[in-house]
Design a protein around this motif. Structure first.
Motif, mmCIF file in Angstrom:
data_model
loop_
_atom_site.group_PDB
_atom_site.id
_atom_site.type_symbol
_atom_site.label_atom_id
_atom_site.label_comp_id
_atom_site.label_asym_id
_atom_site.label_seq_id
_atom_site.Cartn_x
_atom_site.Cartn_y
_atom_site.Cartn_z
ATOM 1 N N LEU A 476 15.624 -25.331 -24.545
ATOM 2 C CA LEU A 476 16.662 -26.350 -24.718
ATOM 3 C C LEU A 476 17.056 -26.415 -26.181
ATOM 4 O O LEU A 476 16.200 -26.360 -27.069
ATOM 5 N N ALA A 499 23.100 -31.555 -24.762
ATOM 6 C CA ALA A 499 21.842 -30.884 -24.419
ATOM 7 C C ALA A 499 22.221 -29.617 -23.658
ATOM 8 O O ALA A 499 22.958 -29.680 -22.669
ATOM 9 N N PHE A 501 20.707 -26.110 -21.862
ATOM 10 C CA PHE A 501 19.586 -25.293 -21.391
ATOM 11 C C PHE A 501 19.924 -23.806 -21.535
ATOM 12 O O PHE A 501 21.039 -23.378 -21.211
ATOM 13 N N SER A 544 24.749 -25.406 -17.573
ATOM 14 C CA SER A 544 23.854 -25.341 -18.727
ATOM 15 C C SER A 544 24.058 -26.446 -19.746
ATOM 16 O O SER A 544 23.174 -26.702 -20.563
#
Length: 746
Positions: A476, A499, A501, A544
């Motif tokens: 992350l 955020a 990923f 993501s």
């Protein structure tokens, strides 16, 4: 020739007449003794407040006026109109103003075209985007009235505090005009007088917030110098400046502040801010994890390197670029400046636990070529951006270099200012934040930066280019960081939080966020239900990236946020789960904060009579201490209370201790012993004992002489103590008698 001149003159006169008669001029229709026509009621120089009350009811706000009388404010519940009157001690109107009400004043009528001509006591006008006047404040004063106002206003901050109340009504009326809510109220008494104490120590609330990393708690609307030979402080002067300014509800207060710059000219520095009172909250320290401590030390080390390289001048070329005309010259920044900027972006990457970007001179050259080419194309109006056209006269080699290493950011700003700008508002891409994630790409290993321009940072064209691939080692990458968030890189605000990923997890259409400040315990929810509120935002991009924001979040150095991402999918088992990470906010420029070492008081013991007031003076040392905020408290408020500007008020006979604390965490504290008596005949003092230490000595004579020379105001009880000849006054004769008494008894 004469006929032509006559014709020109005639045309000019006709033009002037057209201008005059095509503009509403009813303001000139008032009689010489009339000040203001408001809602058909004519206010004259002889009109009394009682007559105004008969027409508009009792004033909604009534307080003291610096003209010597009272200030009265009238307005309706719907905030569609307002009338404000100030009088002198005889009740004569000296200041008057209004918003709406189909008014006619001495200078304007409602709907007149605004004139920017200023003269002595020309007053205030409020006008709309078409420069049509809908509010005024004017004066009916002599030179002595103005002088009295200035003297009174400077002698007591209470006038400025009272002015907050009426200025707020102006702000609400202007908000109503534009159909938005103005939930703020005027600043509370404690914070207002804390600010007065800050001003006594050479700063103010806004600059205190800037110097202590609390900028998110104080939102600036206006800062300027006001020349008060043209207008004295009035509600229209202050309240009009909030027009079209809205803030989230956590900014509870609007604060209209004024600070004296020059006593001889009465020029003032005006600051208007929205204030989140949470800046005064006492937060608890949060213990960091071993990994966070390790990252924190790594960023500290990088910050030291950044400061070392920062000795270079940021806009320092070894080779000056040519970007406005052909032939183009890319230019070259100094090696030290490039190293400094590389340290700057690596502050962010180190805090995230990412490997640092390596400065590559070939990529630097390519970035400098790209910045030069884009700037030239922008100036000439050619196709620009990531895929610009190649203008005639630009060589193939120049163009090829500019287009190499095509993972890039194009951004305004010089080489340094382009970094926080790209990180925090993702220009042109505030949701997907492509600029941000190019700088924070966990796979990139090398980079280069270039910029051309001049003047302010937005006059520059910058380019960042990246290369290399190390694989996605990080699961992350968040901003603010899932790790140490370097606040030095967010001095203009964070923008949207994100955020992203890179492996193991995916977002879903039901993903939401909970943000908790572990220091304060405050929790902020951003859900699928409230994401469209005006102060919130939430969006999933692909699987993501989650972009979110809550404008009521305030943050400062030392805060630790726990962010929980709800309803994300674990790719290993396709199960829906929550994912939690922490972000430690650290302002590394604050590591050099200067702590308070001492608070010096002008008095340590004090004797007062019931009903008396006394201002104590508290000075922070060293004078360049970062946090100069002081907190006053009384051990016995039944006996004596104290305002946050140091004014002690004696309430009842007895004893109390005034505690004076620094609020910078240094734990510096001083006390003042206060004794309150019912009357001066209630003895508990020694005649001549100026400092009330129980002895009459040479120090008392010195203190008495100093107070006489400096013309210090003495309390009634202090006068009783040092009035050696019982004349009712304290003068040089008393000092003589006191000295003679001391010498005689030595």
């Amino acid at each position: 020739m004469k006929k032509q001149l006559k014709s020109i003159l005639l045309c000019f006169i006709l033009f002037l007449l057209f201008i005059i008669f095509s503009t509403k001029v009813s303001a000139t229709s008032l009689a010489s003794d009339e000040l203001l026509k408001f809602k058909s009621f004519i206010i004259k120089t002889s009109t009394t407040v009682e007559q105004i009350n008969d027409n508009f009811g009792q004033p909604r706000i009534e307080c003291a006026s610096a003209f010597g009388g009272k200030a009265y404010t009238y307005y309706d519940d719907e905030y569609t109109w307002m009338l404000h009157i100030e009088t002198d001690e005889k009740g004569q109107i000296k200041g008057y103003g209004c918003i709406n009400g189909d008014f006619v004043s001495r200078k304007y009528a409602q709907g007149d075209k605004y004139s920017s001509v200023v003269s002595n006591m020309s007053g205030t006008a409020i006008y709309d985007d078409n420069e049509l006047v809908n509010g005024v404040y004017e004066y009916n004063v002599s030179a002595s009235d103005v002088s009295k106002y200035k003297t009174n206003f400077l002698s007591s901050s209470d006038f400025l505090y009272d002015l907050q109340k009426s200025s707020l009504i102006v702000s609400r009326i202007l908000a109503k005009k534009h159909n938005y809510e103005f939930p703020q109220t005027y600043i509370d008494e404690d914070i207002f007088y804390m600010n007065e104490e800050l001003k006594d120590n050479g700063t103010d609330l806004y600059n205190f917030a800037k110097s202590t990393g609390k900028t998110k708690y104080v939102s600036l609307v206006l800062s300027r110098t006001d020349f008060l030979d043209y207008e004295l402080p009035n509600p229209m002067m202050l309240g009009r400046n909030t027009e079209n300014y809205t803030r989230a509800e956590n900014y509870k207060y609007v604060f209209y502040d004024m600070k004296l710059l020059d006593k001889s000219t009465f020029n003032m520095f005006t600051t208007i801010v929205f204030v989140d009172p949470a800046f005064l909250e006492q937060k608890k320290n949060v213990e960091l994890t071993a990994n966070e401590l390790s990252l924190l030390e790594a960023v500290k080390l990088k910050y030291k390197e950044y400061n070392t390289h920062g000795q270079a001048i940021v806009r320092n070329y070894d080779v000056e670029p040519v970007y406005k005309e052909l032939p183009l010259v890319a230019g070259k920044w100094s090696d030290m400046a490039l190293l400094m900027v590389t340290d700057y972006i690596n502050l962010a990457r180190v805090g995230l636990g990412l490997h640092q970007l390596e400065l590559d001179q070939d990529i630097v050259d390519a970035a400098q070529h790209k910045a030069t080419l884009v700037a030239y194309n922008n100036i000439k109006g050619y196709t620009s951006g990531h895929y610009p056209e190649q203008p005639d006269g630009v060589s193939d080699d120049f163009f090829k270099k500019a287009q190499s290493y095509m993972t890039e950011n194009l951004y305004t700003g010089d080489i340094q200012s382009s970094i926080p700008s790209a990180l925090n508002d993702a220009y042109g891409d505030p949701v997907e934040c492509g600029h941000r994630y190019n700088l924070l790409d966990p796979s990139a290993t090398k980079w280069g930066v270039g910029a051309v321009g001049s003047g302010l940072s937005f006059g520059w064209q910058a380019a960042h280019k990246f290369s290399g691939f190390e694989g996605f080692l990080n699961e992350l990458v968040a901003w603010p960081s899932n790790g140490i968030f370097t606040m030095d890189l967010a001095y203009n605000g964070i923008g949207n939080w994100t955020a992203r990923f890179y492996k193991n997890y995916k977002f879903t259409s039901e993903s939401e966020v909970t943000i908790k400040c572990l220091n304060s315990g405050k929790v902020y929810e951003i859900t699928q239900q409230n994401k469209n509120d005006s102060d919130k935002f939430l969006q999933v991009t692909g699987s993501s990236l989650l972009t979110f924001r809550n404008d009521t979040i305030a943050y400062e150095n030392g805060d630790v946020f726990e962010i929980t991402l709800h309803n994300v999918m674990n790719s290993a088992n396709n199960e829906i789960t929550d994912y939690t990470y922490r972000s430690v906010f650290a302002n590394f420029s604050k590591f050099d904060e200067i702590s308070v070492q001492d608070i010096v008081l002008d008095v340590n013991t004090l004797n007062l009579l019931v009903g008396e007031e006394k201002n104590v003076d508290a000075k922070i040392y060293p004078e360049d201490a970062t946090n100069k905020l002081i907190k006053y408290t009384s051990s016995n408020e039944k006996v004596a209370t104290i305002r946050q500007d140091g004014k002690i008020i004696a309430n009842a006979a007895g004893k109390a201790t005034i505690i004076v604390d620094s609020l910078d965490g240094s734990n510096v504290s001083k006390t003042i012993s206060v004794t309150v008596k019912n009357n001066i005949d209630d003895p508990d003092y020694i005649k001549g004992d100026y400092d009330e230490n129980g002895e009459v000595e040479i120090t008392d004579a010195y203190l008495l002489l100093r107070s006489i020379v400096k013309e210090e105001e003495l309390t009634s009880l202090k006068v009783q103590i040092v009035d050696m000849d019982d004349s009712g006054n304290v003068d040089i004769t008393d000092a003589y008698y006191l000295l003679r008494y001391i010498v005689k008894n030595m």
